[in-house]
Design an enzyme around this catalytic site. Structure first.
Site, PDB file in Angstrom:
ATOM      1  CB  CYS A  96      -0.988  -0.030   1.173  1.00  0.00           C
ATOM      2  SG  CYS A  96      -2.324   1.171   0.972  1.00  0.00           S
ATOM      3  CG  HIS A 226      -3.496  -3.504   3.300  1.00  0.00           C
ATOM      4  ND1 HIS A 226      -2.453  -2.885   3.942  1.00  0.00           N
ATOM      5  CD2 HIS A 226      -4.217  -2.514   2.727  1.00  0.00           C
ATOM      6  CE1 HIS A 226      -2.532  -1.578   3.765  1.00  0.00           C
ATOM      7  NE2 HIS A 226      -3.599  -1.316   3.029  1.00  0.00           N
ATOM      8  CD  GLU A 228      -0.801  -5.405   5.813  1.00  0.00           C
ATOM      9  OE1 GLU A 228      -0.674  -5.983   4.718  1.00  0.00           O
ATOM     10  OE2 GLU A 228      -1.070  -4.189   5.912  1.00  0.00           O
TER      11      GLU A 228
END
Lengths: 266, 974
Positions: A96, A226, A228
């Site tokens: 990002c 994302h 994560e």
């Protein structure tokens, strides 16, 4: 090498560092979150790590443009050490805001040379979403290359995006052609059938539905989604409907591939 | 035209460089397009297109070559933007053009400028005297001067914080301010008459009444001297309604339909009393710190605070809302020894966004502009802070036109052993974070009064502009310092600025501060301004002198400014100095305890209302669609997606889930610790419509709804804490206060019944607006109940989307003939009389049994039945799951008077849950619900339809899910 070490770079406004650290730890890495001021004071800090991650957030408020002020800082203070890091065969991942930083420093797609950081030769950028606003939504991603060590060829991923400036635009048609034909597009936004499509399949209007870029080595990658944020099943947006919640959550693919690569190559 | 102007700065010849950045051809100019769209909404047709540009004004000593590098390397993204050095001319072509430039007023925080300054340093730019940013708009078309001025005022700029320059030739306002000449000002008060005292309070924007002014006068007569200006200001801030809640704490004589009730202290005998009587051992710190704190697990506690930021958001929706969320985040940061913020909540009340322009009174912004600004403000600040915004609500009523309500909440995680502060005499007072400017002066007093059409002009300085990154940096370093045990106490600078923060922290000790030491954004502030400024992003900590170097090293390492400004003394006095000279001194006791007590009168007369007679129909498809498409019920996806609700990687129940990720969840759940499956659930309950009938039942419904929402997702009803936020009108009117008393009585009854202590609360009174013609607009009685609960194992959480055809749908809870204040009546422009009431004992039992069913894994989906009643809840469950439901109202548990199909479909009776159960679990589920009002009302079907049959087997609803979903999604799909 068994002892894989990853550094997650912090800076003012970076805010996805903790979950990125957690994801890397789940993948088996030893992780440290380090503030950029410390790296600028002592660039040799980087020598101890094999994976460098620029995490998500709003570095310096995304003032001027997303990732721009941090990219400026990195180019002016860390160009040499980063060049060496990449030349040494180590891995760089930008998520990002981290991707925005990587694209604005030129690390990806790196058309001007591997690991060559510059603020003047930018050939591709990430700019305002077509929708004009920040949006948080989930997208399907299809790998677009076999070169990049972070992805598993053929394995589609389902991950959230959350950004206002994620539209990939190349300087001109030739550049876009180079990126497409040269295998620089690491992931593309697709629908559930694997086909490209308009919003919301392509959440920001990126050219050629590109969601992630790698460089010519495949060891550096930046992506808007994302990974994560999907490291366990209860993060899936309809996990209460899923029959099968075993197996690895999609986001872990990227971190696990990175850690395994280091284990096998260092 | 010259590219720059020469100026003198620090003896150097600095040049003023001007950069203009515009979109390249072929790239969309998003801001220009947005402006054009808004101009269309103003009914101005002369503008054919709008070009927007960013302007940077940089005073520095670099040369032309360097300036060109700044343009192409830093300020412009050369792939998609052009840059121009100097002032560009009007674009060539046949069309006429008008140029409007919008500059920030001097002193207004400009975060972009600060970032550019540091980036210039990285580039090696040498001496940079100033950086400013501005926006330039070129309006193409034959636009009259009047239209141009209207566009500037209504769309492009906000008078409170910005200056507008028309045309090409004017110069922007100077960035430089004059230095301050120190002068101690005494304000004679001892000899003033009552009239003069009132006048003084008014002139100084103190918002203190005569009784309070007299108390101050008496004190100074005793002291045999006159007060200084800073002493008076400190008293006004500390005694403001905003800071001490004097109305809710006053003694009240209530006349309820002729029956007299007396309260010595309203709050202590209602809301606080419930908490005290419940005496839950899992409450750690309630109503004493910046947020209420309860146990999370053996190691950590969680805290929750909800604040309003109504008045500032009315004047500057973007800045007001941004600093609203920024401010409430600092509450958990300043709770105990500092909590880590883990979730935001946001609830807004606006007038209908499609209101006609001519119906908006002078001095009021159009509700659509307010809504867009508020959402953008919360989005930009919350997202930048990296805190997920996970729960919220939007409520529309035209009485919020001049007083929009902006409730911002924050939940934080704090170690159990760091829940209390411990400042000691000798500790240093250190201010950390942002610098102090003239922004937000008189915010605390201003927000305590009512608004008029002139407020825009008079109180523009009360508006604050935030810089989220300053707050984020401050947070990052403070948590490091906390974990290293480097400070003894912490609090935030909120309303009243340093005067409140330092004043409160030093309340038991005494404190001495030198106001000259406080770092300023720019020169020229008087010592009083420094002391009461509500500039954002500042925290105050108490540091032992021996730990100062260690803590400063942490701040330095991450470019966070921290400054020692004074010492905690132990003399129980507040002593203010400027450059060593004493400018004010107050006894802590007088400051904090000296405020006089009030006796107030309250009246509540039960309203004489009647039920409307609505024609019976064969089919209620249209009514259902109208309710689904009413602003209150409609999908809020446009807002929700703009918030990052997944940052921190903790989300379990997101605001939108279901088969297509667009179903409205009842509550949010996060898993705040990566290595534990325990979760925190958050929800809210609010229904101002019921307050138009009876605020008592409104408040109880709010508590029931908030609890219900938590239970729906799997929270433990034995571990729910709640918060109250009252937004009310002018409580000097006995009727208005009577309504507040009614609501407070319900707060006590509800909290006691559910076993849900109040742990924090806040009120915002005087939400009224006086129009130019004297008409008064008061908001409806509004009580927001926010709830926070514990989820033992997040893997057991339940969502509201139906899962599988063949599963059974139950309704638990009794449906009564209670359409008063319902959305069904609302879409028919009726209010009605039968407001939803509650049998508390049954309601509590229902919540416990539903929770048990979820715990035992008997529940596939669960949805709260509230706005719009059963029909809306069924429709939402169905379209969220992408499967139909066939329902039969004969299965519904109803009261004897609930006979008509419209009452069954749309009644908003409390304490009802819709539950999907697998057929094989029918017996187990029914056994668990034994003796409760419940019934099987239907079944999940493959066919994507909602079918509802009434008692006579007529099909009263027969609608396709796509149709229903479209009706629900359309109104706010902006």
């Amino acid at each position: 090498m068994d002892n894989v070490k990853a550094i997650v770079l912090r800076a003012a406004g970076i805010n996805c560092d903790l979950e990125t650290e957690h994801a890397l730890e789940l993948a088996g890495a030893q992780v440290e979150r380090v503030h950029i001021n410390r790296v600028i004071d002592d660039p040799a800090v980087l020598d101890g790590y094999q994976i460098l991650v620029f995490p998500g957030g709003f570095s310096y408020g995304d003032d001027v443009a997303a990732g721009k002020v941090l990219a400026n800082q990195i180019v002016h203070h860390l160009s040499d050490i980063l060049h060496k890091f990449i030349e040494d065969g180590k891995l760089v991942l930008g998520i990002c805001n981290g991707f925005q930083v990587m694209i604005k420093t030129g690390i990806v797609p790196g058309l001007n040379g591997v690991g060559k950081l510059s603020l003047t030769d930018q050939v591709v950028t990430l700019t305002d979403n077509d929708s004009g606003v920040f949006e948080d939504r989930w997208v399907h991603l299809e790998p677009g290359t076999e070169r990049c060590v972070f992805l598993t060829p053929g394995k589609r991923l389902y991950l959230p995006v959350a950004h206002g400036e994620g539209k990939i635009v190349a300087k001109d048609v030739d550049t876009l052609e180079k990126i497409t034909s040269g295998g620089f597009a690491a992931f593309r936004y697709v629908d559930t059938d694997g086909k490209q499509g308009p919003f919301p399949v392509n959440p920001n209007g990126s050219q050629d539905s590109i969601a992630a870029l790698t460089d010519s080595t495949g060891r550096a990658m930046g992506l808007m989604p994302h990974p994560e944020r999907f490291v366990r099943w209860t993060q899936h947006p309809h996990w209460t409907r899923l029959k099968d919640r075993d197996g690895m959550a999609d986001g872990m693919t990227i971190f696990t591939n990175a850690v395994n690569y280091v284990k096998e190559n260092f | 035209m010259a590219d720059y102007f020469l100026q003198q700065y620090k003896g150097l010849n600095v040049k003023q460089w001007r950069f203009e950045i515009s979109s390249k051809q072929g790239f969309s100019d998003i801001s220009g397009k947005e402006v054009l769209e808004s101009i269309g909404q103003l009914n101005i047709s002369s503008v054919e297109d709008v070009i927007s540009e960013k302007v940077f004004l940089i005073e520095a000593d670099f040369d032309q070559d360097f300036a060109e590098r700044v343009g192409c390397e830093l300020l412009a993204d050369t792939v998609c933007q052009d840059w121009h050095l100097g002032k560009s001319g009007i674009p060539a072509g046949p069309m006429q053009a008008s140029v409007v430039e919008v500059h920030l007023k001097s002193g207004v925080t400009d975060p972009v400028a600060e970032s550019v300054k540091s980036a210039l340093a990285d580039m090696g730019a040498g001496e940079v005297a100033s950086v400013r940013t501005a926006r330039k708009y070129v309006l193409l078309g034959n636009v009259s001067e009047d239209d141009c001025a209207t566009i500037a005022r209504r769309i492009l700029a906000n008078d409170c914080i910005e200056d507008v320059i028309f045309g090409m030739d004017s110069d922007p306002p100077s960035p430089h301010t004059q230095p301050y000449q120190m002068e101690v000002t005494e304000i004679p008060i001892r000899e003033l008459s009552d009239e003069q005292l009132t006048q003084l309070s008014k002139e100084k924007d103190m918002f203190l009444n005569l009784k309070e002014m007299r108390t101050i006068q008496d004190e100074y007569k005793k002291l045999d001297r006159e007060p200084t200006d800073v002493e008076l200001e400190t008293l006004a801030q500390t005694w403001s309604e905003h800071c001490v809640h004097k109305t809710l704490k006053s003694s009240v004589d209530m006349d309820h339909d002729g029956q007299k009730i007396h309260f010595d202290n309203l709050l202590k005998e209602t809301v606080f009393k419930a908490t005290k009587d419940l005496n839950k051992d899992w409450c750690i710190s309630v109503f004493e710190d910046n947020a209420g704190v309860i146990e999370f697990d053996d190691e950590d506690a969680i805290c929750f605070k909800v604040e309003t930021h109504n008045h500032p958001s009315a004047l500057d929706p973007y800045g007001g809302a941004a600093t609203g969320i920024g401010g409430v985040i600092r509450d958990p940061m300043g709770t105990g020894m500092g909590a880590k913020p883990v979730a935001n909540t946001d609830i807004f009340c606006f007038a209908r966004p499609d209101m006609k322009l001519e119906d908006v009174p002078k001095g009021v912004l159009h509700p659509r502009r307010v809504m867009k600004g508020v959402v953008a403000g919360v989005r930009d600040y919350g997202n930048r802070m990296g805190i997920p915004t996970v729960n919220g609500a939007l409520y529309f009523d035209d009485r919020y036109l001049a007083n929009p309500l902006v409730f911002c909440g924050n939940v934080g995680l704090v170690p159990r052993e760091k829940c209390f502060k411990n400042a000691q005499p000798g500790n240093l007072v250190v201010v950390v974070g942002g610098r102090t400017g003239r922004d937000g002066i008189h915010g605390a007093t201003f927000s305590s009064g009512e608004m008029t059409h002139e407020h825009e002009d008079i109180f523009s300085h009360a508006v604050q502009i935030g810089n989220a990154i300053t707050e984020k940096k401050t947070l990052d370093t403070l948590l490091q310092a906390r974990d290293a045990n480097l400070y003894e106490s912490i609090t935030d600078c909120g309303a009243g600025g340093l005067s409140s923060a330092v004043g409160e922290m030093g309340e038991k000790l005494g404190v001495e501060v030198d106001l000259k030491k406080i770092p300023l954004k720019y020169a020229g502030l008087t010592y009083t301004e420094v002391w009461i400024s509500e500039a954002q992003e500042r925290m105050v900590i108490a540091v032992e002198p021996g730990k100062l170097d260690a803590i400063m090293a942490i701040f330095d390492a991450e470019d966070v400014e921290a400054t020692v400004i004074g010492t905690f003394t132990g003399d129980k006095k507040l002593t203010l100095r400027y450059d060593g000279m004493q400018v004010g001194q107050l006894e802590m006791e007088f400051l904090h305890e000296g405020i006089c007590k009030y006796d107030r009168k309250a009246v509540w007369k039960t309203k004489k209302l009647s039920e409307p007679v609505l024609e019976a129909k064969d089919n209620y498809n249209d009514d259902l669609k109208k309710i689904l498409g009413s602003y209150n019920v409609a999908s809020k996806e446009w807002v929700i997606r703009q918030y990052d609700h997944e940052v921190q990687g903790a989300s379990v129940i997101k605001p939108l889930m279901g088969a297509e990720n667009d179903g409205p969840m009842d509550a949010a759940v996060i898993r705040p610790k990566y290595d534990h499956d325990k979760g925190v659930a958050m929800s809210c309950g609010m229904n101002p419509c019921y307050g138009d009938i009876d605020p008592y039942w409104m408040a109880l419904a709010g508590i029931d709804e908030a609890v219900r929402n938590l239970v729906c997702v799997g929270a433990d009803p034995e571990r729910i804490a709640i918060l109250d936020n009252y937004c009310w009108g002018d409580c000097t009117r006995p009727e208005t206060l009577g309504a507040l008393v009614r609501a407070s009585q319900a707060c006590y009854d509800g909290a006691m019944a559910f076993g849900t202590p109040f742990i924090s609360g806040k009120d915002s009174l005087n939400n009224e607006f006086v129009c130019e013609d004297g008409t008064r607009i008061a908001i409806p009685y509004t009580l927001l109940i926010s709830a926070m609960g514990i989820v033992e194992d997040v893997n057991r959480c339940v969502t509201m989307d139906v899962k599988k055809a063949g599963n059974l749908i139950f309704v638990v809870g009794l449906t009564k003939n209670e359409l008063g204040g319902s959305h069904y009546y609302k879409v028919h422009n009726e209010l009605g009389a039968n407001v939803p009431k509650m049998d508390l004992e049954t309601s509590v039992e229902i919540s416990r049994r539903v929770a048990k069913a979820i715990e035992q894994g008997l529940v596939r989906s669960c949805h709260d039945c509230s706005e719009g009643g059963l029909a809306v809840a069924l429709a939402e469950m169905a379209f969220a799951g992408g499967l139909g439901i066939e329902a039969d109202l004969r299965g519904l548990a109803v009261s004897d008077d609930c006979i008509k199909p419209d009452a069954m479909l749309f009644s908003e009776s409390n304490s009802r849950y819709l539950i999907e159960v697998q057929p094989q679990n029918y017996d187990a589920f029914a056994k668990l619900m034994l003796n409760l009002p419940f019934g099987q009302v239907g079944e999940v079907i493959e066919d994507k339809k909602l079918l509802v049959h009434d008692a006579n087997q007529n099909t009263v609803i027969d609608a396709g899910l796509d149709d229903l979903k479209a009706a629900w999604q359309k109104p706010l799909a902006w």
